[in-house]
Design an enzyme around this catalytic site. Structure first.
Site, mmCIF file in Angstrom:
data_model
loop_
_atom_site.group_PDB
_atom_site.id
_atom_site.type_symbol
_atom_site.label_atom_id
_atom_site.label_comp_id
_atom_site.label_asym_id
_atom_site.label_seq_id
_atom_site.Cartn_x
_atom_site.Cartn_y
_atom_site.Cartn_z
ATOM 1 N N GLY A 231 0.817 -1.208 0.000
ATOM 2 C CA GLY A 231 0.000 0.000 0.000
ATOM 3 C C GLY A 231 0.846 1.251 0.000
ATOM 4 O O GLY A 231 2.060 1.206 0.241
ATOM 5 N N PRO A 233 2.482 4.907 1.166
ATOM 6 C CA PRO A 233 3.028 5.288 2.475
ATOM 7 C C PRO A 233 1.952 5.929 3.359
ATOM 8 O O PRO A 233 1.106 6.688 2.888
ATOM 9 C CB PRO A 233 4.130 6.297 2.113
ATOM 10 C CG PRO A 233 4.466 6.025 0.691
ATOM 11 C CD PRO A 233 3.210 5.537 0.048
ATOM 12 N N GLY A 234 2.020 5.588 4.641
ATOM 13 C CA GLY A 234 1.129 6.208 5.612
ATOM 14 C C GLY A 234 -0.226 5.566 5.754
ATOM 15 O O GLY A 234 -1.093 6.106 6.447
ATOM 16 N N THR A 235 -0.462 4.418 5.114
ATOM 17 C CA THR A 235 -1.785 3.789 5.185
ATOM 18 C C THR A 235 -1.933 2.838 6.365
ATOM 19 O O THR A 235 -3.036 2.326 6.588
ATOM 20 C CB THR A 235 -2.077 3.031 3.879
ATOM 21 O OG1 THR A 235 -0.977 2.167 3.575
ATOM 22 C CG2 THR A 235 -2.262 4.003 2.729
ATOM 23 N N GLY A 236 -0.877 2.569 7.100
ATOM 24 C CA GLY A 236 -1.001 1.777 8.317
ATOM 25 C C GLY A 236 -0.507 0.355 8.211
ATOM 26 O O GLY A 236 -0.977 -0.510 8.961
ATOM 27 N N LYS A 237 0.438 0.082 7.336
ATOM 28 C CA LYS A 237 0.941 -1.299 7.189
ATOM 29 C C LYS A 237 1.700 -1.730 8.445
ATOM 30 O O LYS A 237 1.470 -2.816 8.979
ATOM 31 C CB LYS A 237 1.851 -1.388 5.960
ATOM 32 C CG LYS A 237 1.154 -1.029 4.654
ATOM 33 C CD LYS A 237 2.070 -1.204 3.458
ATOM 34 C CE LYS A 237 3.190 -0.178 3.474
ATOM 35 N NZ LYS A 237 2.696 1.198 3.337
ATOM 36 N N HIS A 453 -4.848 35.867 -11.973
ATOM 37 C CA HIS A 453 -4.513 34.473 -12.281
ATOM 38 C C HIS A 453 -5.438 33.524 -11.525
ATOM 39 O O HIS A 453 -6.044 32.615 -12.114
ATOM 40 C CB HIS A 453 -3.051 34.214 -11.915
ATOM 41 C CG HIS A 453 -2.556 32.854 -12.302
ATOM 42 N ND1 HIS A 453 -1.663 32.645 -13.319
ATOM 43 C CD2 HIS A 453 -2.838 31.616 -11.796
ATOM 44 C CE1 HIS A 453 -1.409 31.358 -13.432
ATOM 45 N NE2 HIS A 453 -2.109 30.708 -12.501
ATOM 46 N N GLU A 454 -5.561 33.729 -10.228
ATOM 47 C CA GLU A 454 -6.408 32.842 -9.421
ATOM 48 C C GLU A 454 -7.881 33.057 -9.728
ATOM 49 O O GLU A 454 -8.678 32.116 -9.650
ATOM 50 C CB GLU A 454 -6.129 33.072 -7.929
ATOM 51 C CG GLU A 454 -4.695 32.814 -7.506
ATOM 52 C CD GLU A 454 -4.234 31.407 -7.838
ATOM 53 O OE1 GLU A 454 -5.083 30.486 -7.860
ATOM 54 O OE2 GLU A 454 -3.044 31.221 -8.100
#
Length: 677
Positions: A231, A233-237, A453-454
């Site tokens: 998965g 990075p950071g998904t809780g493996k 621009h924005e």
């Protein structure tokens, strides 16, 4: 878990608690040995005669010297008893040392037959003498070597622990660095894991098998040998693996993939064998290998010559997981976010029987993750975590935990007793798009350019049909960007339609088109927009089959991540003529979007001017305020002026030079937020 708990004062060391308890590792024995050696060396130096070894005389010569007055009168003569009561030594000084080769001292062996009258004879001759019992040990060769011996002994005792550790390290290069985790401290269970229900169900089945294997084996099933957690990075493996350790009532070994790699050839393979030996002794058990891609990469992808230590380590791992001498009861759980680089022999059933995908959480999973992390902070009444979950599409579990933490820090800085919805909104924007940089001072001309621009991005976002709702527009620098137009999808989105992508390209072109319409000139502020638009158009042509001219054909092998060992030297699988057609089609799609954007902004020039002027005045507008300007020409609920509460400011705020549009997440198609300049 066998981890140090810094929150429990009972489990902290005396030094951490601020006490005066001495350090148990301090080598008091070595210090005492140093002091003893210094004292003995000093004693030896003091006891040693300052003139070297005295000259030995016969008794007759001594009497002749006495008769000729060549012995110093006032010098007492020592009578040194050797301890055997048969021989004595008489020590004295010459009256004229220069006449005796510069040696002022002498000694005379006194026979036992002269001992009776020796004292009286010396006194009659005018010399004072006194007997000194003992031996001349201080002048012996043994005493000369004793300080060196003491120093060597001292060095041994002082560095004994270091020598032992060095010897242990030298002999343990091939020993496994896997650590067995206990379940008393910092225990994490499946209740602490949220947002990955399918992955949790699969590993829960693994824990149930370890607790009651007969329940599964009675039908002929066997325990999986390996489980691979895959998965982003950071998904809780890793958190999921820690939960397995907390739930399973079996030994749990943890090791990182990089722990196998060492500077010495063959060490990694030896550590793999030792790790499995430990596992077999504690079977049934679980071995968790984090970041297995450090040792499990494709074999034969080395770009240089020489011995490849990583391949030898991988070979040992393959044999231990499924070879001739494989034993049941050792389960391997590995985690990686680069499954594309792993060797196919490692991924086959029999080694890793299961591949569990730990994806980014959906809206329900994000709400559950927020509830888990919200237990540690104080939240004000009225805060709805479901609203925050809907406003954070594409956020990983680690990012959601960071949102909670950033909101708590903001509330603490403002002196609040609890976290309000405002802090959560600001923390969400900070985590995804960076922190506001109000200290960046820009000129009025650059400020005006950024506002238009924005405004072009924001207006087109509302004018096209297939676009996510506008969230916020700001001309305040945030993170690396100098201006942002933010829009968020109403729900999780996993696929993209062709019309949605074409409208998305129109919105991306809005910033450059607005600059050209208003100022009759363009700036380099649209560089990230151009990059993002080109990327989308090329994927439409080469990967997604959305070009009528090129057809539903994939051009080139497109990998999400680059693996140099695999991709180096690959040739294009299409001709130069096809490449030219691809470039023309990409250009055609981008030019079409630019033409549409020009037409829409030209016909709505008054609305563009109104949005830009509002941005120059208020700096930040949300989606509802932009829609009010488009429909009514003014805002029903204008925001407070920056820096004051409904009072005009005396100085203009800092303004960015460059604006950029932030795209929503498209997890399935690989489109991500545009990288700001």
């Amino acid at each position: 878990m066998a981890q140090f708990d810094s929150r429990n004062p009972k489990e902290r060391s005396p030094r951490d608690r601020g006490g005066n308890t001495p350090d148990p590792n301090f080598n008091w024995r070595g210090i005492l040995m140093i002091m003893a050696a210094i004292a003995l060396v000093g004693f030896a130096i003091i006891g040693r005669t300052p003139y070297g070894t005295p000259e030995t005389l016969t008794w007759d010569k001594f009497q002749a010297l006495m008769e000729s007055n060549q012995i110093k009168k006032a010098t007492p003569l020592e009578i040194l008893d050797e301890g055997d009561k048969t021989t004595q030594w008489l020590i004295g000084e010459y009256a004229d040392p220069a006449a005796h080769k510069g040696n002022p001292q002498f000694r005379v062996e006194v026979s036992s037959k002269f001992q009776a009258n020796l004292m009286s004879d010396l006194e009659a001759a005018g010399y004072k003498s006194y007997p000194k019992s003992g031996s001349n040990f201080l002048n012996s060769p043994l005493m000369a070597f004793l300080p060196v011996l003491l120093i060597l002994v001292m060095i041994y005792f002082f560095f004994r622990q270091q020598i032992r550790m060095a010897g242990k390290g030298a002999m343990s290069f091939g020993k496994s660095k896997a650590r067995m985790l206990s379940q008393e401290k910092n225990r994490i269970t499946f209740k602490d894991v949220a947002g990955v229900e399918e992955a949790k169900d699969e590993v829960e089945e693994l824990v149930e098998f370890l607790k009651d294997p007969k329940r599964f084996q009675k039908l002929g099933g066997r325990i999986p040998k390996g489980v691979l957690l895959v998965g982003p990075p950071g998904t809780g493996k890793t958190l999921l693996a820690r939960a397995i350790a907390g739930e399973a009532d079996v030994p749990f070994f943890s090791i990182s993939g990089s722990d196998f790699v060492e500077m010495f050839v063959g060490v990694g393979a030896s550590r793999v064998r030792d790790m499995f030996e430990q596992g077999k002794k504690n079977a049934p058990c679980i071995i968790f290998i984090d970041e297995i891609d450090a040792v499990g990469r494709h074999r034969g992808t080395g770009l240089g010559g020489g011995h490849d230590e990583r391949e030898q380590t991988l070979n040992a791992l393959l044999v231990e997981m499924d070879g001739f001498d494989t034993q049941e009861g050792v389960i391997i759980i590995a985690a990686t976010n680069r499954p594309d680089v792993l060797d196919p022999a490692l991924l086959r059933p029999g080694r890793f029987d299961r591949q569990i995908t730990v994806n980014l959480p959906d809206v329900k999973g994000r709400e559950q993750i927020l509830k888990v992390h919200a237990k540690r902070v104080k939240i004000a009444e009225g805060v709805d975590l479901a609203v925050i979950a809907r406003g954070t599409p594409g956020y990983s579990g680690a990012e959601l935990a960071n949102v909670i933490n950033e909101a708590a820090l903001m509330a603490a800085r403002r002196g609040l007793k609890a976290i309000t919805m405002k802090e959560f909104e600001e923390a969400r924007d900070k985590v995804r798009w960076g922190r506001e940089r109000r200290s960046l001072a820009m000129s009025a001309k650059e400020k005006e350019n950024t506002a238009y621009h924005e405004a072009g991005h924001a207006l087109l976002c509302e004018l096209v049909d297939n676009m996510d709702p506008l969230h916020k527009v700001t001309i305040i620098p945030r993170g690396p960007a100098l201006g942002l137009t933010m829009y968020l999808p109403e729900s999780d989105q996993y696929t993209n339609r062709k019309l949605e992508l074409l409208d998305h390209l129109v919105v991306i072109m809005g910033g450059r088109v607005a600059e050209e319409l208003v100022f009759k000139d363009v700036t380099n502020g649209a560089s990230s927009d151009i990059r993002h638009a080109t990327n989308i158009a090329r994927k439409m042509v080469c990967e997604w089959g959305m070009s009528e001219r090129m057809g539903m054909v994939e051009y080139g092998a497109h990998e999400e991540h680059v693996f140099l060992g695999r991709d180096f030297g690959k040739n294009r699988d299409y001709s130069e003529a096809t490449a030219l057609e691809i470039d023309r089609e990409v250009r055609s799609i981008c030019d079409g979007a630019y033409t549409r954007a020009t037409g829409l902004l030209s016909s709505n020039r008054d609305k563009l001017e109104a949005i830009a002027k509002a941005l120059l005045e208020f700096e930040t507008l949300d989606g509802a305020q932009i829609r009010d300007i488009i429909q009514y020409g003014q805002m029903k609920n204008p925001p407070p002026l920056p820096g004051t509460e409904n009072k005009p400011r005396t100085e203009p705020p800092p303004v960015p030079q460059e604006g950029t549009i932030v795209a929503p997440d498209y997890p399935a198609d690989g489109l991500a937020d545009a990288s700001p300049q």
